[in-house]
Design a protein around this motif. Structure first.
Motif, PDB file in Angstrom:
ATOM      1  N   PHE A  48       6.629 -32.570  10.946  1.00 48.74           N
ATOM      2  CA  PHE A  48       6.311 -32.341  12.228  1.00 48.74           C
ATOM      3  C   PHE A  48       4.980 -32.952  12.495  1.00 48.74           C
ATOM      4  N   LEU A  49       5.194 -33.910  13.462  1.00 50.60           N
ATOM      5  CA  LEU A  49       4.088 -34.678  14.097  1.00 50.60           C
ATOM      6  C   LEU A  49       3.390 -34.079  15.331  1.00 50.60           C
ATOM      7  N   SER A  50       2.307 -33.879  15.238  1.00 46.12           N
ATOM      8  CA  SER A  50       1.553 -33.658  16.813  1.00 46.12           C
ATOM      9  C   SER A  50      -0.022 -33.697  16.675  1.00 46.12           C
ATOM     10  N   THR A  51      -0.873 -33.528  17.572  1.00 43.22           N
ATOM     11  CA  THR A  51      -2.228 -33.484  17.569  1.00 43.22           C
ATOM     12  C   THR A  51      -2.912 -32.421  16.829  1.00 43.22           C
ATOM     13  N   ALA A  52      -4.056 -32.618  16.629  1.00 41.03           N
ATOM     14  CA  ALA A  52      -4.685 -31.417  15.877  1.00 41.03           C
ATOM     15  C   ALA A  52      -4.827 -30.506  16.795  1.00 41.03           C
ATOM     16  N   ASN A  53      -5.348 -30.458  18.110  1.00 40.61           N
ATOM     17  CA  ASN A  53      -5.309 -29.303  18.844  1.00 40.61           C
ATOM     18  C   ASN A  53      -4.157 -28.592  19.138  1.00 40.61           C
ATOM     19  N   GLN A  54      -2.803 -29.243  19.242  1.00 34.72           N
ATOM     20  CA  GLN A  54      -1.758 -28.652  19.330  1.00 34.72           C
ATOM     21  C   GLN A  54      -1.201 -27.750  18.253  1.00 34.72           C
ATOM     22  N   LEU A  55      -1.568 -28.405  16.948  1.00 38.93           N
ATOM     23  CA  LEU A  55      -1.291 -27.888  15.508  1.00 38.93           C
ATOM     24  C   LEU A  55      -1.930 -26.443  15.435  1.00 38.93           C
ATOM     25  N   ASP A  56      -3.270 -26.692  15.822  1.00 39.79           N
ATOM     26  CA  ASP A  56      -4.425 -25.458  15.618  1.00 39.79           C
ATOM     27  C   ASP A  56      -3.878 -24.438  16.479  1.00 39.79           C
ATOM     28  N   GLN A  57      -3.505 -24.786  17.792  1.00 44.00           N
ATOM     29  CA  GLN A  57      -3.186 -23.709  18.757  1.00 44.00           C
ATOM     30  C   GLN A  57      -1.864 -23.025  18.113  1.00 44.00           C
ATOM     31  N   PHE A  58      -0.815 -23.813  17.669  1.00 38.10           N
ATOM     32  CA  PHE A  58       0.385 -23.003  17.158  1.00 38.10           C
ATOM     33  C   PHE A  58      -0.011 -22.459  15.806  1.00 38.10           C
ATOM     34  N   HIS A  59      -0.833 -22.751  14.946  1.00 35.29           N
ATOM     35  CA  HIS A  59      -0.805 -22.086  13.805  1.00 35.29           C
ATOM     36  C   HIS A  59      -1.819 -20.694  14.168  1.00 35.29           C
ATOM     37  N   SER A  60      -2.657 -20.926  15.104  1.00 34.88           N
ATOM     38  CA  SER A  60      -3.252 -19.688  15.497  1.00 34.88           C
ATOM     39  C   SER A  60      -2.390 -18.683  16.123  1.00 34.88           C
ATOM     40  N   ARG A  61      -1.283 -18.950  16.702  1.00 32.18           N
ATOM     41  CA  ARG A  61      -0.310 -18.149  17.326  1.00 32.18           C
ATOM     42  C   ARG A  61       0.623 -17.466  16.528  1.00 32.18           C
ATOM     43  N   THR A  62       0.962 -18.367  15.611  1.00 36.85           N
ATOM     44  CA  THR A  62       2.070 -18.108  14.556  1.00 36.85           C
ATOM     45  C   THR A  62       1.754 -17.633  13.252  1.00 36.85           C
ATOM     46  N   GLY A  63       0.513 -18.360  12.651  1.00 31.46           N
ATOM     47  CA  GLY A  63       0.163 -17.440  11.542  1.00 31.46           C
ATOM     48  C   GLY A  63       0.898 -17.815  10.269  1.00 31.46           C
ATOM     49  N   PRO A  64       0.925 -16.911   9.411  1.00 34.73           N
ATOM     50  CA  PRO A  64       1.853 -17.449   8.131  1.00 34.73           C
ATOM     51  C   PRO A  64       3.172 -17.509   8.080  1.00 34.73           C
ATOM     52  N   ALA A  65       3.742 -17.182   9.430  1.00 33.98           N
ATOM     53  CA  ALA A  65       5.231 -17.492   9.635  1.00 33.98           C
ATOM     54  C   ALA A  65       5.672 -18.708   9.381  1.00 33.98           C
ATOM     55  N   VAL A  66       4.775 -19.796   9.651  1.00 40.04           N
ATOM     56  CA  VAL A  66       5.116 -21.191   9.569  1.00 40.04           C
ATOM     57  C   VAL A  66       5.135 -21.505   8.045  1.00 40.04           C
ATOM     58  N   SER A  67       4.684 -20.696   6.893  1.00 42.24           N
ATOM     59  CA  SER A  67       4.786 -21.394   5.580  1.00 42.24           C
ATOM     60  C   SER A  67       6.466 -21.716   5.289  1.00 42.24           C
ATOM     61  N   ASN A  68       6.663 -22.887   4.796  1.00 42.60           N
ATOM     62  CA  ASN A  68       8.084 -23.593   4.656  1.00 42.60           C
ATOM     63  C   ASN A  68       7.578 -24.907   3.905  1.00 42.60           C
ATOM     64  N   SER A  69       8.059 -24.786   2.534  1.00 46.41           N
ATOM     65  CA  SER A  69       7.784 -26.092   1.658  1.00 46.41           C
ATOM     66  C   SER A  69       8.537 -27.515   2.125  1.00 46.41           C
ATOM     67  N   LEU A  70       9.470 -27.241   3.140  1.00 40.99           N
ATOM     68  CA  LEU A  70      10.213 -28.305   3.428  1.00 40.99           C
ATOM     69  C   LEU A  70       9.742 -28.963   4.765  1.00 40.99           C
ATOM     70  N   ILE A  71       8.812 -28.396   5.396  1.00 41.60           N
ATOM     71  CA  ILE A  71       8.112 -28.466   6.653  1.00 41.60           C
ATOM     72  C   ILE A  71       6.800 -29.036   6.571  1.00 41.60           C
ATOM     73  N   HIS A  72       6.505 -30.246   6.724  1.00 40.19           N
ATOM     74  CA  HIS A  72       5.160 -30.769   6.756  1.00 40.19           C
ATOM     75  C   HIS A  72       4.430 -30.977   7.787  1.00 40.19           C
ATOM     76  N   PHE A  73       3.473 -30.521   8.172  1.00 39.62           N
ATOM     77  CA  PHE A  73       2.821 -30.665   9.486  1.00 39.62           C
ATOM     78  C   PHE A  73       1.777 -31.854   9.390  1.00 39.62           C
ATOM     79  N   ILE A  74       1.978 -32.800  10.369  1.00 38.55           N
ATOM     80  CA  ILE A  74       1.083 -33.842  10.091  1.00 38.55           C
ATOM     81  C   ILE A  74       0.115 -34.385  11.492  1.00 38.55           C
ATOM     82  N   GLU A  75      -1.110 -34.104  11.381  1.00 34.60           N
ATOM     83  CA  GLU A  75      -1.934 -34.376  12.515  1.00 34.60           C
ATOM     84  C   GLU A  75      -1.925 -35.756  12.856  1.00 34.60           C
ATOM     85  N   LEU A  76      -1.725 -36.086  14.250  1.00 44.57           N
ATOM     86  CA  LEU A  76      -1.618 -37.718  14.503  1.00 44.57           C
ATOM     87  C   LEU A  76      -2.938 -37.898  15.115  1.00 44.57           C
TER      88      LEU A  76
END
Length: 465
Positions: A48-76
């Motif tokens: 999952f590719l996005s910028t640091a700002n967008q990923l930070d916003q996403f994680h702050s709103r979604t929290g631990p629900a994003v944990s999934n060993s097959l989904i890798h968050f990549i900061e561009l």
């Protein structure tokens, strides 16, 4: 440019890997994340590719629900001069500068995988243009807006290539005037030059809701390259232990505990999403007094962005009319900040939704079978509202888009809320919404039409391995 990416780890070689590239807006990131979850359920790794700002916003709103060993968050990596841009032009400039980082990352994955499937939003078509030069990679274009809104824009772009089944509908459609800022329209035109190499198109909707308009995209006049079309939504993240619960718990959000005490279908939920609505002080006053005079129970989620008076020296004020909260105490609940929208809409006490009709909110309401009082603001929202009121007939209009520059008075607000919540017409609309909600939920279970579309999409990606 370096090839190191924040969040990148040493990953094993794989047969098929999927790369997700959303547009840099939270609601769009949200959709492709949920598509990532669906794909990863088939034991397919997703990057999952996005910028640091967008990923930070996403994680702050979604929290631990994003944990999934097959989904890798990549900061561009992004150009530092655009790092803190908050205006639309800065967002678009940031997006265009992602072309090289995306190409580099996909190229690196292609050396470790037999096949790479890149799922990108249509607004990221420019960014992924270099993928076509990678021999074992292919692209799929994702449409994050309703098929209804997307169809009408593409139908116009293609020069109205065929007659639609309901030609009278065309005369009643909301105008595109005032929906998108000029710089975004220019950005869309740029993307159209790079939409000729994807092998499939995905819609975040269900054929149960918008089958007619998904089918239009499959016609030769709109699909002369004969690419595959899938409707793989809606993407609703539902925790069945939370939604529609009637158990009072101190751990639940205060608004849910308040809803537990209300009669079935008695509360209208009022929220205009996370994007600034540009309401003036006067419009907020009319909305508030209309809610008060309706005598209906309500939850109103008030964010700082909901109240923006263009002439105010304090544009982030969240002041409501003096005495309003005291007068509605017990009957109305004001929530400042975040609220659990899915759980609110799924609660048995919720009988209506006053909404801006963003596509995520519209689908969540449709999924839960809750009728909508429509108040569109911009972008795809006017046509989403029309879809709800005039096509699906699961809502009533508060704002007529042709009169969008006029004040929506307290009389209008009161009347629409009363009709939706406490009239024979409202009961009929609620019944239709409930039936469509059940059909939409069934479309995502095993054997349902949307689930079959997801399985078809996964099988198509796997054909290359």
């Amino acid at each position: 440019m370096g090839n190191h990416y924040e969040g990148q780890t040493q990953l094993p070689d794989t047969e098929l890997v999927v790369v997700m590239i959303p547009f840099l807006v939270h609601s769009h990131v949200h959709q492709l994340f949920h598509l990532s979850k669906l794909i990863s359920a088939y034991n397919i790794p997703v990057h999952f590719l996005s910028t640091a700002n967008q990923l930070d916003q996403f994680h702050s709103r979604t929290g631990p629900a994003v944990s999934n060993s097959l989904i890798h968050f990549i900061e561009l990596p992004t150009d530092p001069k655009f790092a803190n841009c908050v205006d639309i032009q800065g967002l678009l400039e940031t997006t265009l500068h992602l072309r090289n980082p995306v190409a580099d990352y996909v190229q690196s994955l292609s050396t470790r995988s037999r096949s790479v499937a890149v799922v990108h939003e249509h607004l990221m078509s420019y960014v992924v243009q270099d993928v076509k030069a990678i021999s074992n990679a292919e692209t799929y274009m994702f449409h994050p807006l309703s098929a209804f809104d997307t169809f009408w824009r593409f139908w116009e772009m293609f020069g109205r290539p065929f007659e639609i089944d309901d030609s009278e509908l065309l005369n009643r459609l909301p105008s595109i005037q005032g929906t998108f800022p000029p710089e975004l329209m220019d950005f869309v035109k740029l993307q159209s030059r790079y939409m000729d190499f994807h092998v499939g198109e995905l819609f975040g909707t269900s054929r149960v809701v918008e089958g007619e308009y998904v089918n239009y995209f499959e016609r030769q006049e709109m699909n002369n390259r004969n690419v595959k079309i899938w409707a793989v939504g809606p993407f609703i993240d539902v925790d069945n232990d939370k939604v529609a619960s009637v158990t009072i718990s101190e751990n639940r959000h205060e608004c849910l505990r308040w809803l537990d005490l209300q009669p079935p279908n008695s509360v209208i939920y009022v929220s205009f999403g996370t994007i600034i609505a540009n309401f003036s002080d006067k419009q907020i006053e009319e909305l508030a007094i209309g809610l008060e005079r309706s005598q209906q129970r309500f939850i109103w989620v008030v964010r700082s962005g909901d109240i923006v008076d263009k002439h105010s020296t304090n544009p982030n004020t969240t002041d409501l009319p003096i005495g309003f909260e005291e007068r509605v105490q017990g009957r109305g609940l004001i929530v400042r900040g975040w609220a659990p929208q899915i759980e609110i809409l799924g609660h048995s006490a919720t009988g209506g939704f006053l909404s801006h009709c963003g596509w995520n909110s519209s689908l969540e309401s449709l999924w839960m079978g809750v009728p909508i009082a429509t108040w569109p603001m911009h972008s795809d929202q006017p046509k989403n509202a029309f879809l709800i009121t005039d096509v699906l007939k699961t809502g009533l209009p508060v704002l007529d888009w042709a009169r969008r520059d006029e004040l929506v008075t307290r009389v209008v607000v009161e009347d629409v809320i009363r009709r939706l919540m406490n009239s024979a017409d409202g009961d009929e609309i609620r019944k239709k919404a409930g039936e469509l909600g059940e059909a939409t939920r069934n479309s995502m279970v095993d054997g349902g039409i949307s689930r079959k579309e997801i399985e078809s999409f996964v099988a198509y990606m796997k054909r290359t391995i």
